[in-house]
Design a protein around this motif. Sequence first.
Motif, PDB file in Angstrom:
ATOM      1  N   MET A 187       0.830  -1.167   0.000  1.00 21.16           N
ATOM      2  CA  MET A 187       0.000   0.000   0.000  1.00 21.16           C
ATOM      3  C   MET A 187       0.879   1.236   0.000  1.00 21.16           C
ATOM      4  SD  MET A 187      -3.219  -1.058   0.166  1.00 21.16           S
ATOM      5  CE  MET A 187      -3.772   0.606   0.181  1.00 21.16           C
ATOM      6  N   ALA A 188       0.434   2.211  -0.765  1.00 17.21           N
ATOM      7  CA  ALA A 188       1.089   3.517  -0.784  1.00 17.21           C
ATOM      8  C   ALA A 188       0.002   4.579  -0.776  1.00 17.21           C
ATOM      9  CB  ALA A 188       1.964   3.658  -2.016  1.00 17.21           C
ATOM     10  N   PHE A 189       0.261   5.659  -0.069  1.00 15.44           N
ATOM     11  CA  PHE A 189      -0.711   6.740   0.034  1.00 15.44           C
ATOM     12  C   PHE A 189      -0.050   8.060  -0.299  1.00 15.44           C
ATOM     13  CE2 PHE A 189      -2.183   3.439   2.900  1.00 15.44           C
ATOM     14  CZ  PHE A 189      -3.508   3.318   2.523  1.00 15.44           C
ATOM     15  N   CYS A 190      -0.775   8.915  -0.993  1.00 16.60           N
ATOM     16  CA  CYS A 190      -0.349  10.280  -1.270  1.00 16.60           C
ATOM     17  C   CYS A 190      -1.189  11.165  -0.354  1.00 16.60           C
ATOM     18  CB  CYS A 190      -0.597  10.619  -2.734  1.00 16.60           C
ATOM     19  SG  CYS A 190      -0.197  12.320  -3.150  1.00 16.60           S
ATOM     20  N   MET A 191      -0.503  11.957   0.478  1.00 13.05           N
ATOM     21  CA  MET A 191      -1.216  12.753   1.467  1.00 13.05           C
ATOM     22  C   MET A 191      -0.891  14.232   1.328  1.00 13.05           C
ATOM     23  SD  MET A 191      -0.998  10.313   4.809  1.00 13.05           S
ATOM     24  CE  MET A 191      -2.257  11.261   5.668  1.00 13.05           C
ATOM     25  N   GLY A 223      -1.098  17.155   4.132  1.00 15.87           N
ATOM     26  CA  GLY A 223      -1.401  17.333   5.549  1.00 15.87           C
ATOM     27  C   GLY A 223      -1.841  16.003   6.127  1.00 15.87           C
ATOM     28  N   ASN A 224      -3.051  15.971   6.659  1.00 14.97           N
ATOM     29  CA  ASN A 224      -3.558  14.702   7.199  1.00 14.97           C
ATOM     30  C   ASN A 224      -4.640  14.076   6.315  1.00 14.97           C
ATOM     31  OD1 ASN A 224      -5.656  16.459   7.743  1.00 14.97           O
ATOM     32  ND2 ASN A 224      -5.906  15.823   9.866  1.00 14.97           N
ATOM     33  N   ARG A 225      -4.818  14.615   5.107  1.00 13.84           N
ATOM     34  CA  ARG A 225      -5.809  14.069   4.170  1.00 13.84           C
ATOM     35  C   ARG A 225      -5.167  13.112   3.187  1.00 13.84           C
ATOM     36  NH1 ARG A 225      -8.512  17.803   0.570  1.00 13.84           N
ATOM     37  NH2 ARG A 225      -9.552  15.904  -0.055  1.00 13.84           N
ATOM     38  N   VAL A 226      -5.834  12.009   2.939  1.00 19.27           N
ATOM     39  CA  VAL A 226      -5.384  11.058   1.929  1.00 19.27           C
ATOM     40  C   VAL A 226      -5.952  11.507   0.590  1.00 19.27           C
ATOM     41  CG1 VAL A 226      -5.424   8.660   1.178  1.00 19.27           C
ATOM     42  CG2 VAL A 226      -5.306   9.183   3.611  1.00 19.27           C
ATOM     43  N   LEU A 227      -5.065  11.820  -0.354  1.00 18.10           N
ATOM     44  CA  LEU A 227      -5.487  12.272  -1.678  1.00 18.10           C
ATOM     45  C   LEU A 227      -5.584  11.124  -2.669  1.00 18.10           C
ATOM     46  CD1 LEU A 227      -3.292  15.472  -2.022  1.00 18.10           C
ATOM     47  CD2 LEU A 227      -5.636  15.285  -1.173  1.00 18.10           C
ATOM     48  N   ALA A 228      -4.763  10.096  -2.460  1.00 15.03           N
ATOM     49  CA  ALA A 228      -4.755   8.949  -3.368  1.00 15.03           C
ATOM     50  C   ALA A 228      -4.163   7.752  -2.646  1.00 15.03           C
ATOM     51  CB  ALA A 228      -3.933   9.265  -4.623  1.00 15.03           C
ATOM     52  N   GLY A 229      -4.501   6.597  -3.125  1.00 11.58           N
ATOM     53  CA  GLY A 229      -3.946   5.374  -2.571  1.00 11.58           C
ATOM     54  C   GLY A 229      -3.680   4.372  -3.679  1.00 11.58           C
ATOM     55  N   VAL A 251     -10.036   2.153   0.367  1.00 11.34           N
ATOM     56  CA  VAL A 251      -9.155   3.250  -0.039  1.00 11.34           C
ATOM     57  C   VAL A 251      -9.968   4.316  -0.760  1.00 11.34           C
ATOM     58  CG1 VAL A 251      -7.222   3.911  -1.514  1.00 11.34           C
ATOM     59  CG2 VAL A 251      -7.063   1.848  -0.126  1.00 11.34           C
ATOM     60  N   ARG A 252     -10.848   3.906  -1.647  1.00 10.88           N
ATOM     61  CA  ARG A 252     -11.706   4.859  -2.365  1.00 10.88           C
ATOM     62  C   ARG A 252     -12.550   5.665  -1.380  1.00 10.88           C
ATOM     63  NH1 ARG A 252     -14.326   1.716  -6.066  1.00 10.88           N
ATOM     64  NH2 ARG A 252     -12.732   2.234  -7.591  1.00 10.88           N
ATOM     65  N   ALA A 253     -13.150   5.005  -0.405  1.00  9.40           N
ATOM     66  CA  ALA A 253     -13.984   5.688   0.584  1.00  9.40           C
ATOM     67  C   ALA A 253     -13.152   6.660   1.420  1.00  9.40           C
ATOM     68  CB  ALA A 253     -14.674   4.667   1.482  1.00  9.40           C
ATOM     69  N   LEU A 254     -11.936   6.274   1.762  1.00  3.66           N
ATOM     70  CA  LEU A 254     -11.060   7.135   2.547  1.00  3.66           C
ATOM     71  C   LEU A 254     -10.696   8.395   1.764  1.00  3.66           C
ATOM     72  CD1 LEU A 254      -9.505   7.437   5.181  1.00  3.66           C
ATOM     73  CD2 LEU A 254      -7.646   6.127   4.153  1.00  3.66           C
ATOM     74  N   VAL A 255     -10.382   8.251   0.490  1.00  3.27           N
ATOM     75  CA  VAL A 255     -10.042   9.402  -0.353  1.00  3.27           C
ATOM     76  C   VAL A 255     -11.262  10.293  -0.543  1.00  3.27           C
ATOM     77  CG1 VAL A 255      -9.363  10.100  -2.685  1.00  3.27           C
ATOM     78  CG2 VAL A 255      -8.149   8.226  -1.550  1.00  3.27           C
ATOM     79  N   GLU A 256     -12.400   9.697  -0.871  1.00  4.24           N
ATOM     80  CA  GLU A 256     -13.602  10.475  -1.156  1.00  4.24           C
ATOM     81  C   GLU A 256     -14.179  11.162   0.084  1.00  4.24           C
ATOM     82  OE1 GLU A 256     -16.169   7.725  -3.173  1.00  4.24           O
ATOM     83  OE2 GLU A 256     -15.108   7.993  -5.074  1.00  4.24           O
ATOM     84  N   SER A 257     -13.927  10.615   1.256  1.00  2.00           N
ATOM     85  CA  SER A 257     -14.475  11.214   2.473  1.00  2.00           C
ATOM     86  C   SER A 257     -13.822  12.555   2.779  1.00  2.00           C
ATOM     87  CB  SER A 257     -14.291  10.273   3.662  1.00  2.00           C
ATOM     88  OG  SER A 257     -12.946  10.282   4.120  1.00  2.00           O
TER      89      SER A 257
END
Length: 52
Positions: A1-5, A7-13, A25-31
């Motif tokens: 897993m890799a995440f693009c953040m 600040g504290n927001r996940v922009l992509a995974g 991951v989609r739900a986390l980004v969209e939230s």
Amino acid sequence: MAFCMSGNRVLAGMSVHTWDVVDAVRALVESGAGTDDSALRGPGVPLVSLVV
């Protein structure tokens, strides 16, 4: 897993050979919710628990 953040927001995974996390991951980004990056690194922390 890799995440693009930002600040504290996940922009992509990105997941490789981990098919059962795509929806979480989609739900986390969209939230747009903030999350602690240490929780993303924790292998015992389910991604769905980070979606607010």
